[in-house]
Write a protein that holds these residues in place. Structure first.
Motif, PDB file in Angstrom:
ATOM      1  N   THR A   1       0.853  -1.181   0.000  1.00  0.00           N
ATOM      2  CA  THR A   1       0.000   0.000   0.000  1.00  0.00           C
ATOM      3  C   THR A   1       0.900   1.246   0.000  1.00  0.00           C
ATOM      4  N   PRO A   2       0.363   2.399  -0.354  1.00  0.00           N
ATOM      5  CA  PRO A   2       1.165   3.628  -0.276  1.00  0.00           C
ATOM      6  C   PRO A   2       1.725   3.855   1.134  1.00  0.00           C
ATOM      7  N   ALA A   3       0.955   3.509   2.153  1.00  0.00           N
ATOM      8  CA  ALA A   3       1.440   3.697   3.530  1.00  0.00           C
ATOM      9  C   ALA A   3       2.622   2.772   3.810  1.00  0.00           C
ATOM     10  N   ASP A   4       2.555   1.541   3.299  1.00  0.00           N
ATOM     11  CA  ASP A   4       3.675   0.598   3.456  1.00  0.00           C
ATOM     12  C   ASP A   4       4.924   1.125   2.751  1.00  0.00           C
ATOM     13  N   THR A   5       4.721   1.649   1.550  1.00  0.00           N
ATOM     14  CA  THR A   5       5.858   2.172   0.777  1.00  0.00           C
ATOM     15  C   THR A   5       6.514   3.330   1.525  1.00  0.00           C
ATOM     16  N   ALA A   6       5.694   4.220   2.064  1.00  0.00           N
ATOM     17  CA  ALA A   6       6.237   5.372   2.792  1.00  0.00           C
ATOM     18  C   ALA A   6       6.990   4.910   4.038  1.00  0.00           C
ATOM     19  N   LEU A   7       6.436   3.928   4.723  1.00  0.00           N
ATOM     20  CA  LEU A   7       7.080   3.434   5.944  1.00  0.00           C
ATOM     21  C   LEU A   7       8.399   2.743   5.608  1.00  0.00           C
ATOM     22  N   ARG A   8       8.374   1.977   4.536  1.00  0.00           N
ATOM     23  CA  ARG A   8       9.596   1.280   4.114  1.00  0.00           C
ATOM     24  C   ARG A   8      10.702   2.294   3.783  1.00  0.00           C
ATOM     25  N   GLN A   9      10.307   3.399   3.119  1.00  0.00           N
ATOM     26  CA  GLN A   9      11.297   4.443   2.816  1.00  0.00           C
ATOM     27  C   GLN A   9      11.836   5.074   4.094  1.00  0.00           C
ATOM     28  N   ARG A  10      10.936   5.284   5.041  1.00  0.00           N
ATOM     29  CA  ARG A  10      11.328   5.940   6.294  1.00  0.00           C
ATOM     30  C   ARG A  10      12.312   5.064   7.080  1.00  0.00           C
ATOM     31  N   VAL A  11      12.008   3.752   7.166  1.00  0.00           N
ATOM     32  CA  VAL A  11      12.889   2.876   7.953  1.00  0.00           C
ATOM     33  C   VAL A  11      14.222   2.684   7.233  1.00  0.00           C
TER      34      VAL A  11
ATOM     35  N   ALA B   1      13.226   5.586  14.590  1.00  0.00           N
ATOM     36  CA  ALA B   1      12.807   6.760  13.807  1.00  0.00           C
ATOM     37  C   ALA B   1      11.612   7.476  14.448  1.00  0.00           C
ATOM     38  N   ASP B   2      10.756   6.723  15.135  1.00  0.00           N
ATOM     39  CA  ASP B   2       9.552   7.342  15.708  1.00  0.00           C
ATOM     40  C   ASP B   2       9.828   8.092  17.009  1.00  0.00           C
ATOM     41  N   PHE B   3      11.026   7.926  17.551  1.00  0.00           N
ATOM     42  CA  PHE B   3      11.367   8.611  18.801  1.00  0.00           C
ATOM     43  C   PHE B   3      12.520   9.572  18.545  1.00  0.00           C
TER      44      PHE B   3
ATOM     45  N   PRO C   1      -1.596  -0.867   9.263  1.00  0.00           N
ATOM     46  CA  PRO C   1      -0.476  -0.212   9.939  1.00  0.00           C
ATOM     47  C   PRO C   1       0.424  -1.247  10.628  1.00  0.00           C
ATOM     48  N   SER C   2       1.733  -0.968  10.658  1.00  0.00           N
ATOM     49  CA  SER C   2       2.684  -1.988  11.098  1.00  0.00           C
ATOM     50  C   SER C   2       3.925  -1.344  11.700  1.00  0.00           C
ATOM     51  N   THR C   3       4.835  -2.210  12.136  1.00  0.00           N
ATOM     52  CA  THR C   3       6.187  -1.783  12.500  1.00  0.00           C
ATOM     53  C   THR C   3       7.152  -2.431  11.517  1.00  0.00           C
ATOM     54  N   MET C   4       8.096  -1.667  11.003  1.00  0.00           N
ATOM     55  CA  MET C   4       9.129  -2.225  10.130  1.00  0.00           C
ATOM     56  C   MET C   4      10.488  -2.105  10.802  1.00  0.00           C
ATOM     57  N   VAL C   5      11.288  -3.140  10.597  1.00  0.00           N
ATOM     58  CA  VAL C   5      12.656  -3.160  11.106  1.00  0.00           C
ATOM     59  C   VAL C   5      13.603  -3.383   9.933  1.00  0.00           C
ATOM     60  N   ALA C   6      14.574  -2.492   9.771  1.00  0.00           N
ATOM     61  CA  ALA C   6      15.637  -2.678   8.777  1.00  0.00           C
ATOM     62  C   ALA C   6      16.851  -3.195   9.533  1.00  0.00           C
ATOM     63  N   ALA C   7      17.516  -4.210   8.993  1.00  0.00           N
ATOM     64  CA  ALA C   7      18.542  -4.891   9.790  1.00  0.00           C
ATOM     65  C   ALA C   7      19.709  -5.360   8.947  1.00  0.00           C
TER      66      ALA C   7
ATOM     67  N   ASP D   1      22.812  -4.247  13.458  1.00  0.00           N
ATOM     68  CA  ASP D   1      22.403  -2.848  13.361  1.00  0.00           C
ATOM     69  C   ASP D   1      20.926  -2.861  12.960  1.00  0.00           C
ATOM     70  N   LEU D   2      20.108  -2.147  13.719  1.00  0.00           N
ATOM     71  CA  LEU D   2      18.661  -2.169  13.484  1.00  0.00           C
ATOM     72  C   LEU D   2      18.111  -0.749  13.413  1.00  0.00           C
ATOM     73  N   ALA D   3      17.224  -0.502  12.472  1.00  0.00           N
ATOM     74  CA  ALA D   3      16.420   0.733  12.475  1.00  0.00           C
ATOM     75  C   ALA D   3      14.959   0.327  12.571  1.00  0.00           C
ATOM     76  N   ILE D   4      14.201   1.111  13.323  1.00  0.00           N
ATOM     77  CA  ILE D   4      12.797   0.787  13.567  1.00  0.00           C
ATOM     78  C   ILE D   4      11.922   1.986  13.217  1.00  0.00           C
ATOM     79  N   ALA D   5      10.822   1.714  12.522  1.00  0.00           N
ATOM     80  CA  ALA D   5       9.815   2.765  12.284  1.00  0.00           C
ATOM     81  C   ALA D   5       8.453   2.100  12.199  1.00  0.00           C
ATOM     82  N   GLY D   6       7.437   2.803  12.642  1.00  0.00           N
ATOM     83  CA  GLY D   6       6.094   2.233  12.591  1.00  0.00           C
ATOM     84  C   GLY D   6       5.066   3.290  12.252  1.00  0.00           C
ATOM     85  N   ASN D   7       3.891   2.846  11.804  1.00  0.00           N
ATOM     86  CA  ASN D   7       2.802   3.802  11.572  1.00  0.00           C
ATOM     87  C   ASN D   7       1.533   3.410  12.326  1.00  0.00           C
ATOM     88  N   LEU D   8       1.731   2.679  13.422  1.00  0.00           N
ATOM     89  CA  LEU D   8       0.610   2.382  14.316  1.00  0.00           C
ATOM     90  C   LEU D   8       0.553   3.468  15.379  1.00  0.00           C
ATOM     91  N   PRO D   9      -0.638   4.000  15.660  1.00  0.00           N
ATOM     92  CA  PRO D   9      -0.704   4.929  16.792  1.00  0.00           C
ATOM     93  C   PRO D   9      -0.330   4.181  18.072  1.00  0.00           C
TER      94      PRO D   9
END
Ligand code: GLA
Length: 384
Positions: A2-12, A74-76, A55-61, A117-125
């Motif tokens: 989804t567009p939201a998934d794509t945006a989150l993937r870019q962010r993480v 990323a969310d903090f 909405p989900s949490t993504m981890v890049a590793a 090495d981990l990066a975390i971002a999510g779009n869940l409230p």
């Protein structure tokens, strides 16, 4: 995607690249969930009917050659954490404990891990009762195992994530959130038998919409009364001489001397287990009227017997119920003391119900409520 998934993937991905100056080897996605019915039944060996949401949490590793785990959130505000695999103590930052706890639980479960090495971002409230923390645990777990090429049964992964939350974070939660984040199935809610962990698909018909409305009242499970409720349920089961409230019925409850509060807690769980099974049948029959009645009963029971709702949530549910009418229903979803409401309704009612919420409800800050319209999505996945 989804567009939201794509945006989150870019962010993480970009959080990872900025922090570690290289591209991540893996990207893992684990969804949040909404529970349609069956609240506080999971740790009583009972039944729940959740579905994974968009909405989900993504981890890049990426793996490291040493035993260090570096994390950027990323969310903090791109806050960081760092620890070594052989010494995992409690962290000061709340979010970091879900990461540390999951790594610790994987180790205790016998997995051999590599530094990361981990990066975390999510779009869940967060604090909305949509399982942002469970999705974080599951995503971190799947990412850490991917780094060593280890495959894991998804139910096992969920059990390890639950252990992380119970043992490290300190919430004595059940298995629902982690299990649906791991085992969610597109198009389906999943009836979970929390004793056997058997999963039964419950398809959501195309003409049925799932609406989630966040009250804007955020809640914390640890400092909340969650663990107290669990203790009360266990005390009630003990008094009735059963292993768990799953094994009790209303006759046994009526025949057992109990203080009024403990009795009310048990009454909620016993009724809620049956409502969850009945709702699964109603869903299969496309019977929105029965579903609506069961959801209303569930909410009243959470409010009056389990005492986990708050006035803002009760108000929101009343607005939703009035707008929806008899074909469908609404209730609070999740652990309680704030968070979100879930509504099931005909898709062609969505606009009208949304308008009723926009008109009739404001969050404690005076803002309009966040409204999500969801279809059930898949469970945890390695995207890259
Ligand atoms: C939280 C817990 C779950 C479950 C719900 C209430 O989400 O993590 O295990 O007990 O509350 O149904």
């Amino acid at each position: 995607m989804t567009p939201a998934d794509t945006a989150l993937r870019q962010r993480v991905t970009s959080a990872f690249e900025t922090q570690f100056s290289t591209q991540p080897a893996y990207i893992v996605r684990a969804p949040g969930r909404v529970n349609l019915i069956g609240e506080h039944t999971d740790y009583n060996d009972g039944f729940v009917l959740p579905c994974a949401i968009g909405p989900s949490t993504m981890v890049a590793a990426s793996a490291r050659t040493d035993a260090t785990v570096n994390v950027v959130a990323a969310d903090f505000g791109n806050a960081t954490d760092s620890f070594t695999l052989d010494q995992i103590a409690s962290a000061e930052q709340g979010w970091a404990n879900y990461v540390r706890g999951m790594v610790d639980a994987l180790k205790k479960a016998g997995f051999t891990l590599s530094g990361a090495d981990l990066a975390i971002a999510g779009n869940l409230p967060k604090g909305a009762g949509l399982s942002s923390s469970a999705s974080l645990e599951v995503a971190v777990g799947q990412a850490m195992l991917a780094l060593t090429g280890t495959s894991v049964d998804r139910t096992r992964l969920a059990q390890i994530a639950q252990a992380a939350e119970c043992d490290f974070v300190g919430t004595q939660c059940g298995i629902m959130d982690q299990l649906i984040s791991a085992q969610g199935k597109a198009g389906n809610a999943v009836l979970i038998d929390c004793r056997s962990l058997a999963l039964t698909d419950a398809p959501i018909p195309d003409n049925m919409a799932i609406m989630i409305v966040h009250s804007g009242v955020t809640r914390g499970l640890v400092e909340g009364h969650y663990n107290e409720r669990r203790r009360q349920c266990e005390a009630a089961a003990k008094a009735m001489g059963v292993v768990a409230l799953r094994d009790a019925d209303i006759n046994l409850l009526n025949a057992t001397p109990l203080d009024p509060v403990t009795r009310a807690r048990a009454r909620h769980v016993i009724g809620e287990n049956q409502r969850t099974l009945d709702a699964t049948v109603a869903l299969a029959n496309g019977d929105l009227v029965t579903l609506g009645v069961l959801m209303a009963q569930s909410h009243a029971s959470m409010r009056d017997d389990f005492e986990i709702t708050v006035p803002a949530i009760d108000q929101l549910v009343a607005i939703l119920q009035t707008a929806i009418g008899p074909k469908g229903g609404a209730r609070m979803t999740g652990g309680g003391f704030g968070g979100a409401c879930v509504a099931m309704l005909e898709t062609d009612q969505v606009n009208h119900v949304r308008a009723a919420v926009e008109q009739g409800y404001r969050t404690p800050d005076g803002n309009p409520a966040l409204i999500l319209i969801e279809r059930p999505g898949p469970g945890v996945a390695i995207l890259r």
